[in-house]
Design a protein around this motif. Structure first.
Motif, PDB file in Angstrom:
ATOM      1  N   VAL A 132       0.865  -1.185   0.000  1.00 13.60           N
ATOM      2  CA  VAL A 132       0.000   0.000   0.000  1.00 13.60           C
ATOM      3  C   VAL A 132       0.901   1.234   0.000  1.00 13.60           C
ATOM      4  CG1 VAL A 132      -1.978  -1.125   1.072  1.00 13.60           C
ATOM      5  CG2 VAL A 132      -0.216  -0.116   2.522  1.00 13.60           C
ATOM      6  N   HIS A 133       0.311   2.441   0.111  1.00 13.29           N
ATOM      7  CA  HIS A 133       1.071   3.611  -0.320  1.00 13.29           C
ATOM      8  C   HIS A 133       1.090   4.811   0.625  1.00 13.29           C
ATOM      9  CE1 HIS A 133       1.519   1.406  -3.983  1.00 13.29           C
ATOM     10  NE2 HIS A 133       0.207   1.218  -4.024  1.00 13.29           N
ATOM     11  N   SER A 134       0.674   4.627   1.861  1.00 14.83           N
ATOM     12  CA  SER A 134       0.804   5.709   2.834  1.00 14.83           C
ATOM     13  C   SER A 134       0.939   5.103   4.228  1.00 14.83           C
ATOM     14  CB  SER A 134      -0.412   6.650   2.791  1.00 14.83           C
ATOM     15  OG  SER A 134      -1.558   6.025   3.367  1.00 14.83           O
ATOM     16  N   HIS A 135       1.502   5.882   5.154  1.00 15.99           N
ATOM     17  CA  HIS A 135       1.604   5.415   6.535  1.00 15.99           C
ATOM     18  C   HIS A 135       0.213   5.105   7.095  1.00 15.99           C
ATOM     19  CE1 HIS A 135       5.877   6.171   6.882  1.00 15.99           C
ATOM     20  NE2 HIS A 135       5.713   7.397   6.413  1.00 15.99           N
ATOM     21  N   HIS A 136      -0.748   5.928   6.714  1.00 17.91           N
ATOM     22  CA  HIS A 136      -2.138   5.737   7.126  1.00 17.91           C
ATOM     23  C   HIS A 136      -2.634   4.351   6.695  1.00 17.91           C
ATOM     24  CE1 HIS A 136      -6.411   7.756   7.180  1.00 17.91           C
ATOM     25  NE2 HIS A 136      -6.403   6.615   7.794  1.00 17.91           N
ATOM     26  N   GLU A 137      -2.419   4.006   5.432  1.00 16.44           N
ATOM     27  CA  GLU A 137      -2.880   2.711   4.910  1.00 16.44           C
ATOM     28  C   GLU A 137      -2.124   1.548   5.540  1.00 16.44           C
ATOM     29  OE1 GLU A 137      -4.241   4.361   0.495  1.00 16.44           O
ATOM     30  OE2 GLU A 137      -2.460   3.115   0.692  1.00 16.44           O
ATOM     31  N   VAL A 138      -0.817   1.701   5.749  1.00 18.40           N
ATOM     32  CA  VAL A 138      -0.032   0.623   6.382  1.00 18.40           C
ATOM     33  C   VAL A 138      -0.602   0.297   7.751  1.00 18.40           C
ATOM     34  CG1 VAL A 138       2.203   0.040   7.400  1.00 18.40           C
ATOM     35  CG2 VAL A 138       2.104   1.044   5.123  1.00 18.40           C
ATOM     36  N   ALA A 139      -0.891   1.330   8.546  1.00 15.16           N
ATOM     37  CA  ALA A 139      -1.417   1.107   9.894  1.00 15.16           C
ATOM     38  C   ALA A 139      -2.764   0.391   9.849  1.00 15.16           C
ATOM     39  CB  ALA A 139      -1.542   2.447  10.623  1.00 15.16           C
ATOM     40  N   GLU A 140      -3.654   0.816   8.952  1.00 16.08           N
ATOM     41  CA  GLU A 140      -4.994   0.225   8.905  1.00 16.08           C
ATOM     42  C   GLU A 140      -4.958  -1.217   8.391  1.00 16.08           C
ATOM     43  OE1 GLU A 140      -8.017   2.495   7.033  1.00 16.08           O
ATOM     44  OE2 GLU A 140      -7.780   4.238   8.344  1.00 16.08           O
ATOM     45  N   PHE A 141      -4.200  -1.481   7.328  1.00 17.18           N
ATOM     46  CA  PHE A 141      -4.160  -2.838   6.778  1.00 17.18           C
ATOM     47  C   PHE A 141      -3.389  -3.798   7.681  1.00 17.18           C
ATOM     48  CE2 PHE A 141      -5.488  -0.862   2.750  1.00 17.18           C
ATOM     49  CZ  PHE A 141      -6.454  -1.774   2.359  1.00 17.18           C
ATOM     50  N   THR A 142      -2.392  -3.299   8.408  1.00 21.74           N
ATOM     51  CA  THR A 142      -1.678  -4.143   9.369  1.00 21.74           C
ATOM     52  C   THR A 142      -2.606  -4.572  10.494  1.00 21.74           C
ATOM     53  OG1 THR A 142       0.446  -3.087   8.864  1.00 21.74           O
ATOM     54  CG2 THR A 142       0.279  -4.257  10.963  1.00 21.74           C
ATOM     55  N   GLU A 143      -3.432  -3.655  10.961  1.00 23.83           N
ATOM     56  CA  GLU A 143      -4.379  -3.991  12.024  1.00 23.83           C
ATOM     57  C   GLU A 143      -5.420  -4.995  11.535  1.00 23.83           C
ATOM     58  OE1 GLU A 143      -6.789  -4.342  15.322  1.00 23.83           O
ATOM     59  OE2 GLU A 143      -4.681  -3.734  15.094  1.00 23.83           O
TER      60      GLU A 143
END
Length: 393
Positions: A132-143
């Motif tokens: 994915v392509h933003s810190h925001h998306e990394v945090a949400e998809f990791t969770e």
């Protein structure tokens, strides 16, 4: 330090092809790479393929069936298979690929993915790396992965097409980037065309371009109920607008942005391309701002505006803090290549986890039918779908 690896990348639509080819360009130089398009009901046309690959190092990918793809994997034994495809196709190909070998499986999403969804992960549950392509998306998809018990890792990559071409000497276009899914209603789309026409009447010094994802005869990632080009032709025939005010074009977005004085969309990853090209923009808020309009991420960007703003050519520059948090992070924050290198080492040691598949299609024939869609020609798939609908009626 990276380890040389063989990568096979597969795409199924124009937007995924653009994304996949861009990712290949960011792999280490000593890695070998191949690109293929898997045949499906949304296979891009030759012109769409040329447009998607514009500005990348990839040329003339082979178009193969799913069975042909498995043959390629069997013959070339890649270390990595990158499935740059829509969710159902990733799920189907994952089962076929992992049934023959165990390469590192990579997938991801080709644009804005806020808010993150379980559905996106569910189709890609067999992936060892989800890009994915933003810190925001990394945090949400990791969770989401943690909550679903998935072993796959989430990697950060700057969107590969956020490197614009050199600006043209004259910027004299306003570019409207269409989105197939939103807005849904015919009247909403007509109101956009009316405002674009009003802008063209008011500002004859500007060429107003409707940038299409596909021509009327071409397929795209998502089905479009009301084509802007068809609506415009009908509005001209009804005398509601004057012919020739708007230009409709399906060429490469980067070339349009090089000439753009302003950019507008309801929801499109191309808004990020406009920001990267230093083109002021508007993300239209007239039809709502939220997940259903696929524009929630722009809520605090400073780019929201209205059709009235569009008619006055009042475009915006984005908030720098928003850019840093959303898609314009520092290049050294990208970790997907390092993560992929670790996974290749793990694979060569035979220690990759057993892949997970969460999608369970209903019915004995569900899996064969999903594979058949990737074996038959797109024309035949559409004909069979029409017959099935007729039988149901």
């Amino acid at each position: 330090m990276t380890v040389p690896a063989r990568v096979l990348a597969v795409a199924d639509s124009d937007s995924y092809l653009k994304w996949t080819a861009g990712l290949l360009d960011h792999l280490p130089e000593d890695w070998s790479r191949r690109l293929a398009v898997v045949r499906s009901p949304i296979t891009p046309s030759p012109e769409q393929i040329r447009s998607a690959l514009n500005g990348t190092g990839s040329k003339d990918p082979a178009v193969v069936t799913a069975r042909g793809l498995v043959r390629v994997i069997t013959e070339h034994r890649p270390d990595v298979v990158l499935l740059g495809c829509t969710g159902p196709v990733v799920d189907t190909l994952s089962a076929m690929v992992l049934g023959r070998s165990r390469p590192v499986l990579v997938s991801g999403l080709p644009g804005i993915s806020v808010p993150a969804t379980e559905r996106a992960w569910r189709f890609r549950s067999a992936a060892d790396l989800f890009i994915v392509h933003s810190h925001h998306e990394v945090a949400e998809f990791t969770e989401i992965a943690r909550r679903m018990g998935l072993p796959g890792r989430v990697g950060l990559a700057r969107l590969p097409f956020l490197a614009p071409a050199e600006a043209a000497p004259v910027r004299d276009r306003v570019v409207f980037a269409t989105q197939a899914k939103v807005p849904v209603e015919r009247g909403q789309r007509e109101s956009i065309l009316l405002s674009l026409a009003a802008l063209a009447e008011r500002r004859p010094d500007l060429r107003v371009v409707v940038k299409l994802r596909a021509l009327a005869t071409e397929e795209q990632t998502h089905r479009e109920r009301h084509s802007y080009q068809t609506l415009w032709d009908e509005m001209v025939a009804e005398g509601r607008v004057r012919a020739g005010l708007l230009t409709f074009d399906a060429g490469p977005m980067r070339e349009h942005l090089a000439h753009a004085a302003g950019f507008v969309t309801v929801s499109s990853t191309a808004a990020l391309e406009a920001i990267a090209a230093s083109v002021p923009l508007l993300v239209l808020s007239d039809f709502g701002v939220g997940a259903e309009m696929i524009n929630l991420v722009f809520a605090d960007s400073g780019c929201l505006g209205t059709l009235a703003d569009l008619e006055r050519a009042e475009f915006r520059d984005p908030d720098p803090a928003w850019c840093a948090a959303n898609y314009f992070h520092a290049p050294d924050a990208d970790d997907w290549v390092g993560t992929l290198t670790d996974l290749v080492r793990t694979s060569r040691g035979g220690a990759l986890p057993v892949p997970t598949r969460l999608v369970r299609r209903k019915g004995l024939l569900a899996e064969p039918k999903a594979r058949l869609r990737l074996q038959l020609s797109p024309t035949m798939v559409r004909q069979l779908s029409g017959i099935r609908r007729a039988v149901r009626r």
